[in-house]
Design an enzyme around this catalytic site. Structure first.
Site, PDB file in Angstrom:
ATOM      1  N   GLY A  13       0.764  -1.159   0.213  1.00 20.83           N
ATOM      2  CA  GLY A  13       0.045  -0.057  -0.048  1.00 20.83           C
ATOM      3  C   GLY A  13       0.879   1.199   0.001  1.00 20.83           C
ATOM      4  O   GLY A  13       0.475   2.152   0.431  1.00 20.83           O
ATOM      5  N   LEU A  15       2.911   4.119  -2.745  1.00 19.49           N
ATOM      6  CA  LEU A  15       2.538   4.916  -3.775  1.00 19.49           C
ATOM      7  C   LEU A  15       2.323   4.136  -4.954  1.00 19.49           C
ATOM      8  O   LEU A  15       0.994   4.271  -5.691  1.00 19.49           O
ATOM      9  CB  LEU A  15       3.552   5.955  -4.199  1.00 19.49           C
ATOM     10  CG  LEU A  15       3.284   7.340  -3.173  1.00 19.49           C
ATOM     11  CD1 LEU A  15       4.435   8.173  -3.413  1.00 19.49           C
ATOM     12  CD2 LEU A  15       2.075   8.004  -3.526  1.00 19.49           C
ATOM     13  N   ALA A  16       3.001   3.075  -5.314  1.00 16.12           N
ATOM     14  CA  ALA A  16       2.763   2.326  -6.632  1.00 16.12           C
ATOM     15  C   ALA A  16       1.426   1.434  -6.414  1.00 16.12           C
ATOM     16  O   ALA A  16       0.752   1.383  -7.518  1.00 16.12           O
ATOM     17  CB  ALA A  16       4.003   1.464  -6.834  1.00 16.12           C
ATOM     18  N   HIS A  43       6.853   3.194   2.989  1.00 19.25           N
ATOM     19  CA  HIS A  43       7.855   3.754   2.892  1.00 19.25           C
ATOM     20  C   HIS A  43       7.978   4.771   1.707  1.00 19.25           C
ATOM     21  O   HIS A  43       9.021   5.516   1.923  1.00 19.25           O
ATOM     22  CB  HIS A  43       9.256   2.570   2.712  1.00 19.25           C
ATOM     23  CG  HIS A  43      10.425   3.141   2.860  1.00 19.25           C
ATOM     24  ND1 HIS A  43      10.959   3.920   3.972  1.00 19.25           N
ATOM     25  CD2 HIS A  43      11.532   3.117   2.046  1.00 19.25           C
ATOM     26  CE1 HIS A  43      12.122   4.111   3.658  1.00 19.25           C
ATOM     27  NE2 HIS A  43      12.674   3.588   2.545  1.00 19.25           N
ATOM     28  N   SER A  44       7.149   4.765   1.040  1.00 19.88           N
ATOM     29  CA  SER A  44       6.845   6.006   0.101  1.00 19.88           C
ATOM     30  C   SER A  44       6.953   7.299   0.963  1.00 19.88           C
ATOM     31  O   SER A  44       7.613   8.254   0.143  1.00 19.88           O
ATOM     32  CB  SER A  44       5.526   5.711  -0.558  1.00 19.88           C
ATOM     33  OG  SER A  44       5.586   4.574  -1.385  1.00 19.88           O
ATOM     34  N   GLY A  49      13.620  14.409  -1.129  1.00 14.37           N
ATOM     35  CA  GLY A  49      13.960  15.531  -1.990  1.00 14.37           C
ATOM     36  C   GLY A  49      13.046  15.688  -3.270  1.00 14.37           C
ATOM     37  O   GLY A  49      12.828  16.990  -3.535  1.00 14.37           O
ATOM     38  N   THR A 235       9.988  -9.402   1.395  1.00 13.56           N
ATOM     39  CA  THR A 235       9.206 -10.830   1.258  1.00 13.56           C
ATOM     40  C   THR A 235       8.344 -10.666   0.211  1.00 13.56           C
ATOM     41  O   THR A 235       7.966 -11.924  -0.380  1.00 13.56           O
ATOM     42  CB  THR A 235       8.439 -10.651   2.721  1.00 13.56           C
ATOM     43  OG1 THR A 235       7.721  -9.475   2.750  1.00 13.56           O
ATOM     44  CG2 THR A 235       9.296 -10.747   3.953  1.00 13.56           C
ATOM     45  N   HIS A 256      22.990   5.173  -0.820  1.00 10.36           N
ATOM     46  CA  HIS A 256      22.966   6.555  -0.944  1.00 10.36           C
ATOM     47  C   HIS A 256      24.246   7.280  -0.234  1.00 10.36           C
ATOM     48  O   HIS A 256      24.785   6.688   0.743  1.00 10.36           O
ATOM     49  CB  HIS A 256      21.781   7.106  -0.214  1.00 10.36           C
ATOM     50  CG  HIS A 256      21.204   8.387  -0.358  1.00 10.36           C
ATOM     51  ND1 HIS A 256      21.940   9.341  -0.001  1.00 10.36           N
ATOM     52  CD2 HIS A 256      20.231   9.014  -1.249  1.00 10.36           C
ATOM     53  CE1 HIS A 256      21.302  10.599  -0.533  1.00 10.36           C
ATOM     54  NE2 HIS A 256      20.326  10.254  -1.212  1.00 10.36           N
ATOM     55  N   ARG A 272      22.422  18.353  -1.367  1.00 10.69           N
ATOM     56  CA  ARG A 272      23.509  18.958  -2.174  1.00 10.69           C
ATOM     57  C   ARG A 272      22.620  19.602  -3.463  1.00 10.69           C
ATOM     58  O   ARG A 272      23.326  20.575  -4.053  1.00 10.69           O
ATOM     59  CB  ARG A 272      24.322  17.548  -2.740  1.00 10.69           C
ATOM     60  CG  ARG A 272      25.437  17.112  -1.773  1.00 10.69           C
ATOM     61  CD  ARG A 272      25.934  15.689  -2.094  1.00 10.69           C
ATOM     62  NE  ARG A 272      24.703  14.872  -1.811  1.00 10.69           N
ATOM     63  CZ  ARG A 272      24.581  13.760  -2.793  1.00 10.69           C
ATOM     64  NH1 ARG A 272      25.381  13.743  -3.682  1.00 10.69           N
ATOM     65  NH2 ARG A 272      23.633  13.034  -2.570  1.00 10.69           N
TER      66      ARG A 272
END
Lengths: 659, 238
Positions: A13, A15-16, A43-44, A49, A235, A256, A272
């Protein structure tokens, strides 16, 4: 144990998944979204940034368009991506962002007139055009030719996720949170849904669907140090693997450059992008020495390696957590930080007691490259369907359709989530509409019983291994042997050790015997899944004897287009195997719109050329020179691609009349 | 120099009829920069495999880990153990929300109900074409909306709210802030009368007793006090 029926089942669930659910709901399909957590906590939300879309509204984005975004994406991928998918993406991204604006994402807007900004560590004044006033603005990001990353301060994923969730709720999408898919229901190479465990009460339910989509994000938590949320365990990949799906390019892992030390919480590339710089123990700004052109804003794989290279020269700052470097944004000024980088400031103050707006070295934040993004994922067609398992789709970070190749550009992932939710979501909806399934409830019941028995068996295990220790060891191995700098010896050991750990999971002892609410039992079924994913990463990395994008081999420094311009496929051939089987899928140079070449950053002279690259380049030159017509027609001559007409239409921009 | 800390948590599994609410003490060594996320992860892995809590981002941005920490609703992942000088930390699950087990509560269902109740989305009949220019928005207006859009639905404002404890259907500061957010969004065509239909009652704007713990505990420092006052003035005029 019960059975639920729906047209479209979406696992994940973020964004995608949610944007795909809007696509299926808009086509009249009953849709259920399953999520490990309340969807707004996915986690979306952590994408900070911004989102790349070539609107070209800001003066610093003038001249931007799909072609420039495409070129940046292909070079970023180190020619590992599927160029047709990258084209589908860049053409849809401006539409995605405009749709999100209409859904209420409060994108930062262009303000006409003079604006003070920091470019190359110098205060500079830019002047925004009157006609751009009130349109969506953008900031600079790594590996991009133009300022293309649209944002809401440094909480871009958060505002996007809230807007998309709100739209899904408005449409009546059924969202069930605290639900975990633990296996897929399959028969004769087709997927019919999933067996799902309710994390609130431990019960199992079979969800039977015409089509199933996995949109479960990345697998960063197989590493000890990762910016990923605790739920990003891969998973979703593991259940697909078990069901016979192929995973693509699993060894392509992004590190990153600027998570904060030691917690590993991300500090956005926007630091940056907005003008912040990296400094070493002497306070020296070192990146221009390594990357004269892009400096601190080369692609992430390049900056991360340069940072470690610099630390290895003895230029790191000593700390109890090992050596690190500094990220300096104090030069941007307090006003800018407290408006556009406020989460960064909050994170740094809370976890490190450093206010990055404080002038001079007092405000410098300790950073070190860590695992951040999974370019690899469930290998699908450009329409998002698994190449081996009918009825299984995947979108977003969990998928490898494959727009990122071996390195993803900052700002392209959160953009991919919504774009793939539109494109793949709609192909998925078409599939669900066209497909009638005839399913035997006995078979479903058996699939349920199998998982029920499996959980009982786990609880009954009477060995002497701790699942927590196994997990720690796995994360340690991945960190130390499958990291930024890789070599054959370490990778060989990693594969062996991970296999041994997978075997050990058969010999664990779960101290907590509750069958229903039991987070230790959850570890017991998740860790073997994570190990299978980790093995795909390690073995893929071991066998890929070249350096490409984020996959960097100390013993094979060159990008080898002659032998390795291909995509790694990994699959679990037999249930009792202890490691995946690998296969390779060639990329066709003669169909590429941009022939393989130098990226424009990173070390030069490290490419083993494929003779076809020059041949294709000559062809491209010939077509381009002979071309009469606009850039869209030229693009179509060079590399025709398919895309839904509503997404293929031309994106409006300022200055269109000049084209 | 490290010290030993004691973390006391409530343990209770309401779905297990044999379970009784009890407090359990865990003693562990404090490490530099230790947060309650790190401490509880360590407890779960080494001292008590049965302890249940929720963490997702562990960076203070997802809102999953609200709990009562020494009497105050806070995000556990953003709370450093070093804040507690006497080395004792007591943890309780957030009140108002349905308890799942130990420190884990069901904020998801509560927030979903609130969102449905206040129609937490853009309402408009305006057509838009995603191939054409987006609607122009004044930069300051976009910034103002963003300010209110920063809410992470952690539920701390609800856990600290006296009305929410008395009135099960009170939408809370989170819900009122959400309405304030849409009321200033130029994409949304709803009028004050429309919003009155949604929140013009004691479960909405008139339920607030202005005790304002919501603003005190908001981890995002949202201007909840002024936004609730702003909405109330608007709603009184309807």
């Amino acid at each position: 144990m019960q059975i639920k029926y729906t047209d479209a089942l979406i696992i994940g669930g973020g964004l995608a998944g949610l944007r795909s659910a809007i696509s299926t709901t808009d086509k009249g399909l009953n849709t259920i979204v399953l999520s490990l957590v309340p969807v707004k906590r996915s986690h979306s939300a952590a994408a900070q940034g911004g989102m790349q879309a070539s609107l070209g509204n800001s003066i610093m984005g003038e001249g931007d368009n799909e072609d420039v975004h495409f070129s940046d994406t292909v070079k970023g991928s180190d020619w590992g991506c599927d160029q047709e998918v990258a084209r589908m993406f860049v053409n849809t991204a401006p539409k995605a962002i405009r749709e999100l604006a209409a859904w209420g994402v409060p994108w930062s807007r262009v303000k006409k007139g003079d604006k003070e900004t920091v470019i190359n560590a110098e205060k500079t004044t830019i002047t925004e055009k009157d006609e751009a006033h009130g349109l969506i603005t953008a900031r600079d990001f790594g590996g991009t030719k133009k300022w293309r990353t649209c944002y809401t301060a440094d909480a871009t994923g958060h505002t996007m996720l809230y807007a998309v969730t709100n739209e899904a709720m408005k449409r009546g999408v059924v969202i069930e949170d605290k639900k975990e898919a633990i296996s897929l229901i399959t028969k004769d190479g087709q997927c019919f849904g999933a067996i799902v465990r309710d994390l609130k009460n431990g019960e199992l339910t079979a969800y039977v669907a015409k089509g199933t989509m996995i949109a479960t994000g990345g697998y960063g938590r197989i590493y000890k140090q990762s910016t990923n949320a605790t739920i990003c365990k891969g998973t979703g990949h593991a259940i697909a693997l078990d069901a016979g799906a192929y995973l693509g390019n699993m060894e392509a892992i992004q590190f990153h450059p600027t998570p904060i030390v030691p917690s590993g919480i991300l500090l956005t590339e926007g630091c940056r992008g907005d003008g912040g710089v990296l400094r070493d123990k002497d306070g020296y700004r070192f990146m221009p020495d390594y990357e004269p052109e892009k400096q601190d804003l080369a692609s992430r794989d390049v900056v991360s390696r340069r940072m470690l290279e610099h630390i290895n020269k003895g230029k790191g700052v000593k700390s109890p957590y090992g050596d690190h470097l500094w990220l300096d944004i104090s030069i941007l000024g307090r006003k800018h930080i407290e408006k556009n980088l406020r989460d960064v400031q909050d994170i740094s103050k809370t976890f490190n007691d450093i206010d990055p707006a404080d002038e001079g070295e007092k405000g410098w934040m300790p950073v070190l490259p860590m695992q951040h993004y999974s370019m690899g994922g469930i290998r699908t067609t450009p329409q998002g369907q698994s190449i081996t398992l009918k009825g299984l789709f995947s979108a977003g970070e969990s998928a490898c359709w494959d727009m990122h190749g071996f390195n993803r550009l900052g700002g392209n992932s959160v953009s991919e989530t919504v774009v793939s939710g539109m494109i793949v979501g709609n192909y998925f909806a078409d599939y669900c509409k066209e497909t009638d399934i005839n399913i035997d409830t006995k078979m479903v019941q058996e699939a349920l019983t199998e998982q029920d028995n499996y959980l009982d068996e786990l609880l009954a295990l009477d060995g002497n291994e701790s699942i927590y220790d196994i997990k720690d060891e796995m994360r340690h191995i991945m960190q130390n042997k499958v990291g930024i700098f890789r070599n054959g010896k370490d990778l060989e050991e990693a594969v062996k050790e991970l296999k041994a750990l997978l075997k050990k999971t058969k010999n664990i002892n779960i101290t907590n015997k509750h069958r229903l609410l039991n987070q230790e039992l959850e570890e017991a079924y998740k860790v073997p899944m994570m190990l299978k994913v980790a093995l795909c990463v390690a073995k893929g990395a071991r066998d890929r004897t070249e350096s490409r994008g984020a996959h960097y081999r100390e013993d094979y420094l060159k990008r080898d287009d002659e032998n390795w311009l291909n995509r790694t496929l990994s699959y679990w051939a037999n249930e009792d195997d202890w490691e995946p089987t690998l296969a390779y899928e060639e990329l066709d140079i003669m169909k590429m719109e941009i022939a393989p070449g130098f990226r424009g950053y990173g070390k030069k002279g490290l490419i083993i050329e494929n003779p076809l690259s020059q041949k294709r380049q000559d062809e491209i030159d010939k077509i381009t020179q002979a071309h009469v017509g606009d850039r869209y027609e030229l693009q179509n001559k060079l590399m025709p691609y398919e895309l839904q007409s509503e997404y293929k239409s031309i994106n409006q921009r300022l200055g269109d009349e000049n084209e | 120099m490290s010290r030993e800390i004691t973390i006391t948590t409530l343990k209770y599994n309401p779905s297990d009829e044999n379970s009784k609410p009890t407090f359990v003490d865990y003693k562990l060594e404090e490490t530099p920069g230790m947060t309650l996320y790190i401490a509880l992860s360590k407890i779960k892995a080494t001292l008590d495999h049965d302890l249940t809590s929720d963490f997702v981002c562990r960076a203070g941005i997802c809102g999953a880990c609200g709990m009562i920490i020494n009497g105050k609703p806070k995000l556990a992942c953003k709370t450093l153990t070093s804040e507690f000088k006497d080395a004792r930390i007591e943890l309780l699950p957030l009140p108002t929300f349905k308890l799942i087990k130990d420190l884990s509560v069901d904020t998801g269902s509560w927030m979903k109900n609130m969102s449905m109740r206040v129609n937490s989305w853009i309402v408009t009949n305006e057509e838009y074409d995603i191939s054409k220019f987006e609607k122009r928005i004044e930069p300051e207006v976009a910034d103002e909306i963003f300010e209110l859009d920063r809410c992470i639905e952690c539920g701390l404002c609800v856990a600290g709210c006296s009305t929410a404890i008395m009135r099960e259907d009170f939408v809370g500061a989170v819900g009122l802030n959400r309405v304030a957010r849409f009321s200033i969004d130029p994409h949304d065509s709803r009028t004050d009368e429309d919003f009155y239909e949604l929140i013009g009652d004691d479960e909405g704007i008139f339920g607030c007793m202005s005790l304002l713990a919501c603003e005190d505990y908001c981890p995002k420092n949202l201007p909840l006090q002024s936004k609730i006052a702003y909405m109330r003035r608007k709603m009184v005029k309807v």
